[in-house]
Design a protein around this motif. Sequence first.
Motif, mmCIF file in Angstrom:
data_model
loop_
_atom_site.group_PDB
_atom_site.id
_atom_site.type_symbol
_atom_site.label_atom_id
_atom_site.label_comp_id
_atom_site.label_asym_id
_atom_site.label_seq_id
_atom_site.Cartn_x
_atom_site.Cartn_y
_atom_site.Cartn_z
ATOM 1 N N TYR A 1 31.549 49.185 50.251
ATOM 2 C CA TYR A 1 32.470 48.049 50.203
ATOM 3 C C TYR A 1 33.885 48.440 50.624
ATOM 4 O O TYR A 1 34.678 47.590 51.052
ATOM 5 C CB TYR A 1 32.493 47.452 48.800
ATOM 6 C CG TYR A 1 32.856 48.436 47.712
ATOM 7 C CD1 TYR A 1 34.178 48.712 47.394
ATOM 8 C CD2 TYR A 1 31.863 49.093 46.994
ATOM 9 C CE1 TYR A 1 34.511 49.625 46.406
ATOM 10 C CE2 TYR A 1 32.181 50.007 46.006
ATOM 11 C CZ TYR A 1 33.498 50.271 45.711
ATOM 12 O OH TYR A 1 33.826 51.183 44.736
ATOM 13 N N VAL B 1 35.721 38.997 49.039
ATOM 14 C CA VAL B 1 34.329 39.021 48.559
ATOM 15 C C VAL B 1 33.776 37.615 48.417
ATOM 16 O O VAL B 1 32.580 37.433 48.157
ATOM 17 C CB VAL B 1 34.217 39.767 47.225
ATOM 18 C CG1 VAL B 1 34.603 41.219 47.383
ATOM 19 C CG2 VAL B 1 35.067 39.086 46.148
ATOM 20 N N TYR C 1 28.026 47.670 46.307
ATOM 21 C CA TYR C 1 29.083 46.971 45.581
ATOM 22 C C TYR C 1 29.022 47.406 44.125
ATOM 23 O O TYR C 1 27.956 47.765 43.608
ATOM 24 C CB TYR C 1 28.906 45.453 45.637
ATOM 25 C CG TYR C 1 29.491 44.784 46.845
ATOM 26 C CD1 TYR C 1 30.865 44.621 46.979
ATOM 27 C CD2 TYR C 1 28.673 44.295 47.855
ATOM 28 C CE1 TYR C 1 31.410 44.000 48.092
ATOM 29 C CE2 TYR C 1 29.197 43.668 48.973
ATOM 30 C CZ TYR C 1 30.572 43.526 49.077
ATOM 31 O OH TYR C 1 31.101 42.909 50.177
ATOM 32 N N ASP C 2 30.144 47.326 43.450
ATOM 33 C CA ASP C 2 30.202 47.655 42.029
ATOM 34 C C ASP C 2 29.958 46.389 41.211
ATOM 35 O O ASP C 2 30.676 45.402 41.356
ATOM 36 C CB ASP C 2 31.572 48.241 41.685
ATOM 37 C CG ASP C 2 31.647 48.689 40.233
ATOM 38 O OD1 ASP C 2 30.835 49.527 39.846
ATOM 39 O OD2 ASP C 2 32.516 48.176 39.502
ATOM 40 N N PRO D 1 27.786 43.754 41.192
ATOM 41 C CA PRO D 1 27.832 42.483 41.921
ATOM 42 C C PRO D 1 27.394 41.280 41.092
ATOM 43 O O PRO D 1 28.008 40.206 41.191
ATOM 44 C CB PRO D 1 26.892 42.720 43.106
ATOM 45 C CG PRO D 1 25.996 43.837 42.676
ATOM 46 C CD PRO D 1 26.839 44.707 41.805
ATOM 47 N N ASN E 1 30.173 40.382 38.775
ATOM 48 C CA ASN E 1 31.254 39.736 39.516
ATOM 49 C C ASN E 1 30.898 38.296 39.882
ATOM 50 O O ASN E 1 31.760 37.399 39.858
ATOM 51 C CB ASN E 1 31.568 40.530 40.786
ATOM 52 C CG ASN E 1 32.240 41.852 40.479
ATOM 53 O OD1 ASN E 1 32.926 41.988 39.481
ATOM 54 N ND2 ASN E 1 32.027 42.837 41.343
ATOM 55 N N PHE F 1 31.926 35.034 44.137
ATOM 56 C CA PHE F 1 31.440 36.254 44.789
ATOM 57 C C PHE F 1 30.199 35.926 45.625
ATOM 58 O O PHE F 1 29.276 35.267 45.153
ATOM 59 C CB PHE F 1 31.104 37.299 43.728
ATOM 60 C CG PHE F 1 30.650 38.615 44.282
ATOM 61 C CD1 PHE F 1 31.563 39.624 44.532
ATOM 62 C CD2 PHE F 1 29.307 38.854 44.548
ATOM 63 C CE1 PHE F 1 31.143 40.856 45.030
ATOM 64 C CE2 PHE F 1 28.881 40.068 45.050
ATOM 65 C CZ PHE F 1 29.801 41.072 45.299
ATOM 66 N N ASN G 1 26.238 39.194 50.592
ATOM 67 C CA ASN G 1 26.902 40.327 51.232
ATOM 68 C C ASN G 1 26.266 41.665 50.845
ATOM 69 O O ASN G 1 26.356 42.641 51.592
ATOM 70 C CB ASN G 1 28.383 40.349 50.864
ATOM 71 C CG ASN G 1 29.164 39.250 51.569
ATOM 72 O OD1 ASN G 1 28.669 38.625 52.506
ATOM 73 N ND2 ASN G 1 30.383 39.009 51.103
ATOM 74 N N VAL G 2 25.662 41.710 49.667
ATOM 75 C CA VAL G 2 25.025 42.956 49.229
ATOM 76 C C VAL G 2 23.892 43.317 50.177
ATOM 77 O O VAL G 2 23.766 44.472 50.612
ATOM 78 C CB VAL G 2 24.518 42.821 47.779
ATOM 79 C CG1 VAL G 2 23.811 44.094 47.332
ATOM 80 C CG2 VAL G 2 25.670 42.487 46.836
ATOM 81 N N THR H 1 20.484 40.641 44.017
ATOM 82 C CA THR H 1 21.077 41.885 44.530
ATOM 83 C C THR H 1 20.230 43.134 44.287
ATOM 84 O O THR H 1 20.279 44.067 45.083
ATOM 85 C CB THR H 1 22.464 42.097 43.899
ATOM 86 O OG1 THR H 1 22.343 42.104 42.462
ATOM 87 C CG2 THR H 1 23.413 40.973 44.297
#
Length: 450
Positions: free
Chosen positions: A131, A139, A173-174, A176, A179, A194, A198-199, A253
Amino acid sequence: MKRVALAFLCVLPSCDSDEAPYEAPEFALPAPDDTFLLGAAGAPQRLFGDAAAPTFATAFAALADDGFNRFVPVFLTDENGAGTDHLTYFLPHAAFPEAVVGPIPSAIMCDGPNNAWTAARGHLQIVLPAYALLMDYPVTEALDPTVVRQRYEAFVRDCLAGDTSQVGGLYLYDEPANNYMTSTCCDGDPDATFTLGNVAVLADMGRDVVGASTMVIEAPTPFFLELVAEPWGIPAADLPGMLETFWTGVAATAPSADVYGFDVYPVDLVTDFATIADHAALGREHAPAAMPIVVLQGFGMADMNIDVGTPGRRPTRSETRALAFLAAIAGVRGIYWYGQSALVLGEAIWDDVREVARDLRRVSGILGLPPLVTNVGASTVEVIARRGDGVTYVVFANTAPVATAITLPLTATAHRVVDVVTGSVVAENVSGEFVLPVAAYDARVLALVD
């Protein structure tokens, strides 16, 4: 196989005789398992030197000597985003478009004289925070796969000179799903959600361009919400919906991860560490095809400005050991520690983490031996047994701050009971039922030698 000489420590009444002390013979420990991941997500300040002139090679060599084979360049000093300025040395210029951030000198980038990837060669592998290649993209917006590919290609070209062997993984990602939940329920902006898709974009392009495994670490949201909902003023009626959203995010994810797990930080929140095994099981349940790992705390809540718990309370040496051994017993294949970038080199908690990493690396080969079915634990003690080359190994950890005892799985044959980590003989010539006292948060590896 590593040969281990064991010193004799007599604890039985028969040792009062005039006979010469029994000299424990050598036995072979299984070779350390290099596929067992031991990683640091960040490092104490001063380990890498000043950000203007980092000493990466020396630091990576020290980490490898301590048993670590992975490093994640996450240099946060608190959860609000503050940190040290070492990250740029791991990234290409493409991650910081000049039109957005202005010109950045090569001296502090991966194509300068302090290339962190080159410095790690021969010591350990680095996990790229993928990321970080796209921090100029919100994001809340869908990533353009073409741009993602270009950023990965710039990373491989400028940081690695085309050689991806130093990449130990792509940290997509951290947290996800967490988030996604917080951006849906709690930020007051319905247009700032979020983007879960995207992951998968980062994962697919990363596998294609870099060829490395992908990693997702999720927050222990159900566990944490139960503890903080009341002090943080979260209405109880909101919790079911929040948790449903969280698990929706996990379902979206987790399939992108080749390595998956939860970060679990129970110290100063609860005294019973059984939640470690619970989260290892959740990782396997929601990402059954991925390697299960866990992230443990190398910090106290106050160190990272997390407003729960007791200010200044850090994990003790016993707690640090218990958490790690509980994770290993629960079947994870990797353990990372996070939060130590908030520390200064030389603080006790970092030395404790280093110690347990060394010990886990040394005994990691035991974990892959054939299992023995045994029921030797007390109510608060987690235990596994393994068998190899005439030796039964018992790995146990007490989840609680109370003393108890376990009964070791001995046969009618006389055994010598050895603490594998310290080399001391716990008992000699014992058979049948042998009751071993277990201290609060005690965590050990014993060899029952026939």
